[in-house]
Design a protein around this motif. Structure first.
Motif, mmCIF file in Angstrom:
data_model
loop_
_atom_site.group_PDB
_atom_site.id
_atom_site.type_symbol
_atom_site.label_atom_id
_atom_site.label_comp_id
_atom_site.label_asym_id
_atom_site.label_seq_id
_atom_site.Cartn_x
_atom_site.Cartn_y
_atom_site.Cartn_z
ATOM 1 N N GLY A 150 0.794 -1.124 0.051
ATOM 2 C CA GLY A 150 -0.017 0.047 -0.011
ATOM 3 C C GLY A 150 0.721 1.167 -0.008
ATOM 4 N N SER A 158 -5.401 12.706 1.159
ATOM 5 C CA SER A 158 -5.744 11.645 0.269
ATOM 6 C C SER A 158 -7.118 11.813 -0.539
ATOM 7 C CB SER A 158 -5.601 10.350 0.953
ATOM 8 O OG SER A 158 -6.694 10.308 1.965
ATOM 9 N N VAL A 204 -2.686 5.285 -3.401
ATOM 10 C CA VAL A 204 -3.261 6.499 -2.993
ATOM 11 C C VAL A 204 -2.658 7.794 -3.046
ATOM 12 C CG1 VAL A 204 -4.799 7.589 -1.169
ATOM 13 C CG2 VAL A 204 -4.550 5.063 -1.372
ATOM 14 N N THR A 234 -10.138 7.307 0.893
ATOM 15 C CA THR A 234 -9.882 6.654 2.073
ATOM 16 C C THR A 234 -8.720 5.678 2.099
ATOM 17 O OG1 THR A 234 -11.769 5.271 2.316
ATOM 18 C CG2 THR A 234 -11.945 7.267 3.478
ATOM 19 N N ALA A 235 -7.912 5.220 2.891
ATOM 20 C CA ALA A 235 -6.650 4.143 2.826
ATOM 21 C C ALA A 235 -7.118 2.790 3.690
ATOM 22 C CB ALA A 235 -5.557 4.852 3.025
ATOM 23 N N ASP A 266 -3.570 -0.389 -1.455
ATOM 24 C CA ASP A 266 -4.202 0.872 -2.175
ATOM 25 C C ASP A 266 -2.875 1.600 -2.499
ATOM 26 O OD1 ASP A 266 -6.760 0.003 -1.669
ATOM 27 O OD2 ASP A 266 -7.127 1.273 0.008
ATOM 28 N N ASP A 273 -10.707 2.235 7.983
ATOM 29 C CA ASP A 273 -10.206 3.125 6.889
ATOM 30 C C ASP A 273 -10.135 4.394 7.029
ATOM 31 O OD1 ASP A 273 -10.445 0.866 5.441
ATOM 32 O OD2 ASP A 273 -12.057 1.113 4.078
ATOM 33 N N PHE A 282 0.913 5.807 -0.398
ATOM 34 C CA PHE A 282 0.459 7.018 -0.119
ATOM 35 C C PHE A 282 1.308 8.070 -0.383
ATOM 36 C CE2 PHE A 282 -0.702 10.730 2.907
ATOM 37 C CZ PHE A 282 -1.399 11.457 2.147
#
Length: 444
Positions: free
Chosen positions: A46, A198, A210, A201-202, A208, A173, A48
């Motif tokens: 994941g 973001s 993001v 939502t993560a 994910d 999340d 971000f």
């Protein structure tokens, strides 16, 4: 040699060029640093980030859930010296009520902490490394990285009752926020720009990928610009016209049936009242009510707004010029006005210092220059009044809203010195106001 022929002050120019070259070289070495986004983002890891595609990331948070009690995370940021970067877990895209994970570099040694945003104020939990275990860290070539484990829940982290509500469950999340700035003694300072929120939502149990976009606070900017317009320009011009310029124009000079100084005064003060109310409403809409986390700023702001409303009401019911209680009105009107100006000037500085404003430090420098200006020029004007001439006898400067008719016409000429002092004062106020607006509005 050609440089010396073209530039008379060549030594100064060469020194500037040398300094500029050194600074530019250092900046380029920092700015050239980028963070690469791994191909595993969105697949097995994941991520971000700021919306980067490959090797142009400004920051990168990676996570993996191995199915146990801990979540594995790595936060990588760009920066030199004592810096920090932080990730906030929020139920929306706002800073308020967000749980924060900090990666802080002090003397090139990174560390991780957990904190919580109460409104726009951040404070670390009493257990400031609750549920966090730093497994590795580095700070080289302008990039620093924290790799750590975080317990998924407050129960697993053995949080105290006080800290448990501020330690968010990673099984849920969250909207992610990213912020960065300078640190001092291991403590984080105001972030350098608006947090990046973001776009979705993560889910920390998935992989994910993001991206984020900067959060804007248009109502905060509107509030600051309108209040600075009032308390750096309108209010001071209005007061200056009433205190310095009552005898600047001959009695025969009338604007709309009123003395010119009074036209300026009432125009500036009515404008100040209207703009203060608009700014007051704007910030209450933004904060969704009264903000308890902006220190003394909202308290002083409410007091100033009340004073701004009291003075025109007081003026509307003032006694006639020959009434024995007229002196009481004049004293009260003056005291209320100056009290509002003093409190508002203090609030301009505290407001520009709030993290919610995201105003650069240069705005405070402008305000310091402004404070010097509003003291020095009026003092010079009063000294001119004291030593230039004696006040005329039997000449009233009281003003009513009816058309003015003195019954006698004076041939006293326009006082050009007062006009010049007033023009210099107003131009200075306008220049400082514009400088503040540009810096404040441009702060990210």
């Amino acid at each position: 040699m050609r440089i010396y022929m073209m530039w008379p002050n060549s030594g100064y120019v060469l020194v500037k060029a040398l300094i500029l070259g050194i600074v530019s070289s250092n900046l380029n070495s920092v700015c050239a640093q980028t963070i690469s986004k791994p191909s595993s983002c969105g697949d097995s890891t994941g991520c971000f980030h700021n919306g980067c595609t490959s090797d142009d990331c400004e920051f990168l948070l990676k996570w993996q859930d191995g199915g146990g009690d801990d979540l594995d995370l790595t936060l990588t940021c760009i920066g030199t010296g004592d810096k920090y970067c932080a990730i906030g877990l929020s139920s929306d895209s706002k800073m308020a009520s967000a749980s924060v994970i900090e990666c802080v570099s002090t003397s090139s040694t990174p560390a991780v902490y957990v904190s919580y945003n109460t409104g726009y104020s951040n404070s670390r939990l009493s257990q400031n490394q609750l549920g966090l275990t730093l497994t590795s860290s580095s700070h080289t070539n302008g990039i620093f990285t924290c790799t750590f484990k975080r317990k998924k829940t407050a129960t697993l982290a053995s949080a105290s009752v006080a800290d448990s509500t501020k330690y968010f469950d990673m099984n849920s999340d969250w909207t992610l926020l990213y912020a960065y700035g300078s640190s001092s003694g291991g403590s984080i300072q105001q972030h350098s720009s608006n947090p990046c929120a973001s776009l979705e939502t993560a889910d920390f149990q998935s992989s994910d990928d993001v991206g984020c976009s900067a959060t804007d606070r248009p109502l905060v900017k509107l509030h600051g610009i309108l209040m600075s317009l009032v308390w750096m320009l309108f209010a001071h011009v209005g007061v200056f016209m009433a205190s310095i310029n009552k005898q600047t124009w001959p009695d025969s000079t009338l604007w709309f049936g009123l003395k010119p100084w009074f036209v300026f005064h009432i125009g500036c003060m009515l404008g100040s009242t209207l703009l203060t109310l608009v700014a007051f409403i704007a910030i209450f809409v933004h904060a969704e009510g009264y903000s308890k986390n902006a220190a003394s700023h909202p308290v002083i702001g409410i007091i100033v707004t009340c004073l701004v409303l009291i003075n025109p009401i007081m003026a509307a019911f003032r006694p006639k010029p020959d009434h024995p209680r007229r002196i009481i009105f004049r004293i009260a009107h003056t005291l209320v006005g100056y009290l509002a100006i003093i409190l508002a000037t203090v609030n301009l500085y505290t407001g520009a210092s709030l993290s919610a404003a995201n105003a650069p430090a240069s705005t405070r420098i402008v305000l310091i220059v402004f404070n010097v200006w509003i003291v020095v020029v009026p003092i010079a004007a009063f000294l001119y009044l004291a030593f230039s001439r004696k006040p005329k006898q039997n000449k009233s400067n009281e003003v009513e809203l009816e058309p003015y008719d003195s019954g006698q016409e004076t041939k006293e000429p326009l006082d050009n010195v007062r006009v010049l002092i007033t023009a210099v004062y107003v131009v200075g106020l306008l220049a400082l106001s514009i400088a503040f607006w540009v810096l404040f509005a441009g702060g990210k």
